[in-house]
Design a protein around this motif. Structure first.
Motif, PDB file in Angstrom:
ATOM      1  N   GLU A 111       0.809  -1.203   0.000  1.00 26.01           N
ATOM      2  CA  GLU A 111       0.000   0.000   0.000  1.00 26.01           C
ATOM      3  C   GLU A 111       0.850   1.263   0.000  1.00 26.01           C
ATOM      4  O   GLU A 111       0.408   2.329  -0.420  1.00 26.01           O
ATOM      5  N   LEU A 112       2.086   1.167   0.483  1.00 23.91           N
ATOM      6  CA  LEU A 112       2.936   2.343   0.567  1.00 23.91           C
ATOM      7  C   LEU A 112       3.219   2.911  -0.809  1.00 23.91           C
ATOM      8  O   LEU A 112       3.187   4.122  -1.013  1.00 23.91           O
ATOM      9  N   HIS A 113       3.496   2.045  -1.769  1.00 26.38           N
ATOM     10  CA  HIS A 113       3.803   2.515  -3.112  1.00 26.38           C
ATOM     11  C   HIS A 113       2.602   3.233  -3.719  1.00 26.38           C
ATOM     12  O   HIS A 113       2.764   4.213  -4.461  1.00 26.38           O
ATOM     13  N   ALA A 114       1.403   2.760  -3.401  1.00 25.79           N
ATOM     14  CA  ALA A 114       0.203   3.437  -3.909  1.00 25.79           C
ATOM     15  C   ALA A 114       0.023   4.799  -3.255  1.00 25.79           C
ATOM     16  O   ALA A 114      -0.447   5.750  -3.885  1.00 25.79           O
ATOM     17  N   ALA A 115       0.422   4.918  -1.971  1.00 26.97           N
ATOM     18  CA  ALA A 115       0.270   6.180  -1.257  1.00 26.97           C
ATOM     19  C   ALA A 115       1.367   7.173  -1.617  1.00 26.97           C
ATOM     20  O   ALA A 115       1.114   8.377  -1.738  1.00 26.97           O
ATOM     21  N   ILE A 116       2.598   6.681  -1.772  1.00 29.54           N
ATOM     22  CA  ILE A 116       3.740   7.530  -2.144  1.00 29.54           C
ATOM     23  C   ILE A 116       4.508   6.802  -3.238  1.00 29.54           C
ATOM     24  O   ILE A 116       5.372   5.971  -2.960  1.00 29.54           O
ATOM     25  N   SER A 117       4.198   7.106  -4.457  1.00 28.40           N
ATOM     26  CA  SER A 117       4.809   6.371  -5.562  1.00 28.40           C
ATOM     27  C   SER A 117       6.237   6.805  -5.860  1.00 28.40           C
ATOM     28  O   SER A 117       7.021   6.038  -6.414  1.00 28.40           O
ATOM     29  N   ALA A 173      11.843   9.145  -4.111  1.00 29.43           N
ATOM     30  CA  ALA A 173      12.519  10.324  -3.580  1.00 29.43           C
ATOM     31  C   ALA A 173      11.679  10.989  -2.496  1.00 29.43           C
ATOM     32  O   ALA A 173      12.218  11.516  -1.516  1.00 29.43           O
ATOM     33  N   ALA A 174      10.352  10.949  -2.659  1.00 35.45           N
ATOM     34  CA  ALA A 174       9.469  11.552  -1.662  1.00 35.45           C
ATOM     35  C   ALA A 174       9.517  10.756  -0.356  1.00 35.45           C
ATOM     36  O   ALA A 174       9.502  11.340   0.737  1.00 35.45           O
ATOM     37  N   VAL A 175       9.572   9.437  -0.462  1.00 37.88           N
ATOM     38  CA  VAL A 175       9.664   8.599   0.739  1.00 37.88           C
ATOM     39  C   VAL A 175      10.921   8.941   1.524  1.00 37.88           C
ATOM     40  O   VAL A 175      10.908   9.028   2.758  1.00 37.88           O
ATOM     41  N   LEU A 176      12.021   9.147   0.807  1.00 40.91           N
ATOM     42  CA  LEU A 176      13.300   9.402   1.454  1.00 40.91           C
ATOM     43  C   LEU A 176      13.435  10.836   1.947  1.00 40.91           C
ATOM     44  O   LEU A 176      14.263  11.123   2.812  1.00 40.91           O
ATOM     45  N   ALA A 177      12.634  11.735   1.423  1.00 43.65           N
ATOM     46  CA  ALA A 177      12.766  13.162   1.767  1.00 43.65           C
ATOM     47  C   ALA A 177      12.021  13.535   3.035  1.00 43.65           C
ATOM     48  O   ALA A 177      12.441  14.439   3.755  1.00 43.65           O
ATOM     49  N   LYS A 184       1.930   8.255   7.631  1.00 45.91           N
ATOM     50  CA  LYS A 184       1.471   7.487   6.467  1.00 45.91           C
ATOM     51  C   LYS A 184       1.321   6.015   6.827  1.00 45.91           C
ATOM     52  O   LYS A 184       0.304   5.371   6.511  1.00 45.91           O
ATOM     53  N   LEU A 185       2.327   5.474   7.496  1.00 44.95           N
ATOM     54  CA  LEU A 185       2.297   4.056   7.855  1.00 44.95           C
ATOM     55  C   LEU A 185       1.155   3.751   8.820  1.00 44.95           C
ATOM     56  O   LEU A 185       0.513   2.703   8.718  1.00 44.95           O
ATOM     57  N   LEU A 186       0.916   4.659   9.747  1.00 44.12           N
ATOM     58  CA  LEU A 186      -0.137   4.424  10.730  1.00 44.12           C
ATOM     59  C   LEU A 186      -1.483   4.235  10.045  1.00 44.12           C
ATOM     60  O   LEU A 186      -2.230   3.298  10.361  1.00 44.12           O
ATOM     61  N   TYR A 242       9.219  -0.337  -5.772  1.00 48.33           N
ATOM     62  CA  TYR A 242      10.202   0.729  -5.935  1.00 48.33           C
ATOM     63  C   TYR A 242      11.426   0.205  -6.672  1.00 48.33           C
ATOM     64  O   TYR A 242      11.729  -0.998  -6.622  1.00 48.33           O
ATOM     65  N   PRO A 243      12.159   1.096  -7.337  1.00 44.79           N
ATOM     66  CA  PRO A 243      13.389   0.659  -8.018  1.00 44.79           C
ATOM     67  C   PRO A 243      14.353   0.007  -7.042  1.00 44.79           C
ATOM     68  O   PRO A 243      14.458   0.407  -5.883  1.00 44.79           O
ATOM     69  N   ARG A 244      15.063  -0.996  -7.508  1.00 44.24           N
ATOM     70  CA  ARG A 244      15.936  -1.743  -6.615  1.00 44.24           C
ATOM     71  C   ARG A 244      17.032  -0.871  -6.002  1.00 44.24           C
ATOM     72  O   ARG A 244      17.447  -1.089  -4.867  1.00 44.24           O
ATOM     73  N   ASP A 245      17.507   0.128  -6.754  1.00 43.68           N
ATOM     74  CA  ASP A 245      18.581   0.969  -6.237  1.00 43.68           C
ATOM     75  C   ASP A 245      18.150   1.787  -5.020  1.00 43.68           C
ATOM     76  O   ASP A 245      19.005   2.251  -4.255  1.00 43.68           O
ATOM     77  N   ASP A 246      16.840   1.983  -4.834  1.00 46.02           N
ATOM     78  CA  ASP A 246      16.341   2.814  -3.739  1.00 46.02           C
ATOM     79  C   ASP A 246      15.872   1.994  -2.533  1.00 46.02           C
ATOM     80  O   ASP A 246      15.595   2.557  -1.474  1.00 46.02           O
ATOM     81  N   ARG A 247      15.792   0.696  -2.695  1.00 45.16           N
ATOM     82  CA  ARG A 247      15.075  -0.097  -1.692  1.00 45.16           C
ATOM     83  C   ARG A 247      15.759  -0.145  -0.333  1.00 45.16           C
ATOM     84  O   ARG A 247      15.086  -0.111   0.697  1.00 45.16           O
ATOM     85  N   VAL A 248      17.075  -0.220  -0.313  1.00 45.66           N
ATOM     86  CA  VAL A 248      17.760  -0.296   0.982  1.00 45.66           C
ATOM     87  C   VAL A 248      17.526   0.985   1.772  1.00 45.66           C
ATOM     88  O   VAL A 248      17.208   0.951   2.972  1.00 45.66           O
ATOM     89  N   GLN A 249      17.654   2.134   1.112  1.00 49.65           N
ATOM     90  CA  GLN A 249      17.427   3.405   1.804  1.00 49.65           C
ATOM     91  C   GLN A 249      15.968   3.552   2.240  1.00 49.65           C
ATOM     92  O   GLN A 249      15.689   4.081   3.323  1.00 49.65           O
ATOM     93  N   ILE A 250      15.032   3.067   1.421  1.00 42.70           N
ATOM     94  CA  ILE A 250      13.624   3.110   1.810  1.00 42.70           C
ATOM     95  C   ILE A 250      13.377   2.203   3.009  1.00 42.70           C
ATOM     96  O   ILE A 250      12.624   2.543   3.923  1.00 42.70           O
TER      97      ILE A 250
END
Length: 258
Positions: A3-9, A12-16, A25-27, A63-71
């Motif tokens: 559901e997170l990807h649908a809420a914040i696709s 970069a926004a997730v990490l910012a 958002k998670l709650l 999410y793109p694989r390059d971003d997943r660890v930071q997410i």
């Protein structure tokens, strides 16, 4: 967490955003999932879903694989924040469940405004408040009873002024405050101060009690903004410390005269 990807696709926004913003958002996403599936929440599952969901190139929506660890790090921070605020809690021991559940407070947070008010309420630090209001006014505040917190804080100011000035219990309200700090003969005036400063302090106390205590004494006055309530309760704490200082100075003068 699918559901997170649908809420914040946008990754970069997730990490910012800050951990508490992501936690909000998670709650709400966890509330939806819990209401839908009625089973225990497993925070680690949310991280696993982000890490394993197929990417668009693989036919998925992850999410793109390059971003997943930071997410995953960002989600871990947000989930840790929820636990630290007692919004996400372990199941009671008798249930012997390894997952987590939403606390009673978390279940009362139904809208973004509810979460904003909760966030604001956490910012009133009880340890920084004057002892006269650190318990009663603070408890009213964290329970969301902002009008009561304001009234209790300013009532404490009124009582402290009356007692420090040595006035009888029947004295109250703005007239009593003005007499206590009157620039010429008020028992709580500071004779060393400039006349304009003595008068200004009298107006400050009278204005605070008249604006924030008296209306709540006589009728129901809406007070729905936690930020505004914080400012008023903090002002009351400051005024109480001034009264303490004036009481001490008064006692010293009396001791010198004696």
């Amino acid at each position: 967490m699918k559901e997170l990807h649908a809420a914040i696709s946008d990754p970069a926004a997730v990490l910012a955003i800050e951990p508490e913003e992501l936690a909000a958002k998670l709650l709400f996403l966890m509330r939806e999932r819990f209401e839908r599936e009625r089973n225990q929440l497993r925070p680690t599952d949310f991280i696993t879903e982000v890490m394993t969901e197929p990417t668009p190139e693989e036919g998925g929506e992850g999410y793109p694989r390059d971003d997943r660890v930071q997410i995953a790090y960002a989600l871990t921070e947000a989930l840790s924040w929820l636990e630290a605020q007692a919004l996400l809690i372990p199941f009671p021991g008798e249930y012997r469940a390894e997952g987590r559940m939403l606390s009673r407070r978390a279940q009362r947070i139904e809208t973004k405004e509810d979460f904003r008010q909760f966030e604001m309420a956490r910012r009133l630090n009880r340890d920084l408040l004057h002892p006269m209001i650190a318990e009663e006014a603070w408890l009213s505040f964290v329970r969301g009873r902002f009008a009561a917190a304001v009234f209790e804080a300013m009532r404490a100011v009124e009582i402290a002024v009356r007692e420090a000035a040595g006035f009888p219990e029947g004295d109250h309200g703005v007239p009593m405050i003005r007499r206590a700090f009157h620039k010429d003969n008020g028992p709580l005036r500071d004779p060393v101060q400039e006349e304009a400063e003595r008068e200004a302090l009298m107006h400050l106390f009278a204005g605070a009690v008249g604006s924030y205590k008296n209306p709540h004494s006589h009728r129901n006055v809406p007070m729905e903004d936690a930020g505004e309530a914080i400012e008023i309760v903090t002002l009351a704490s400051h005024l109480l410390r001034i009264v303490d200082a004036r009481r001490s100075a008064q006692q010293e003068r009396q001791a010198d005269e004696g």
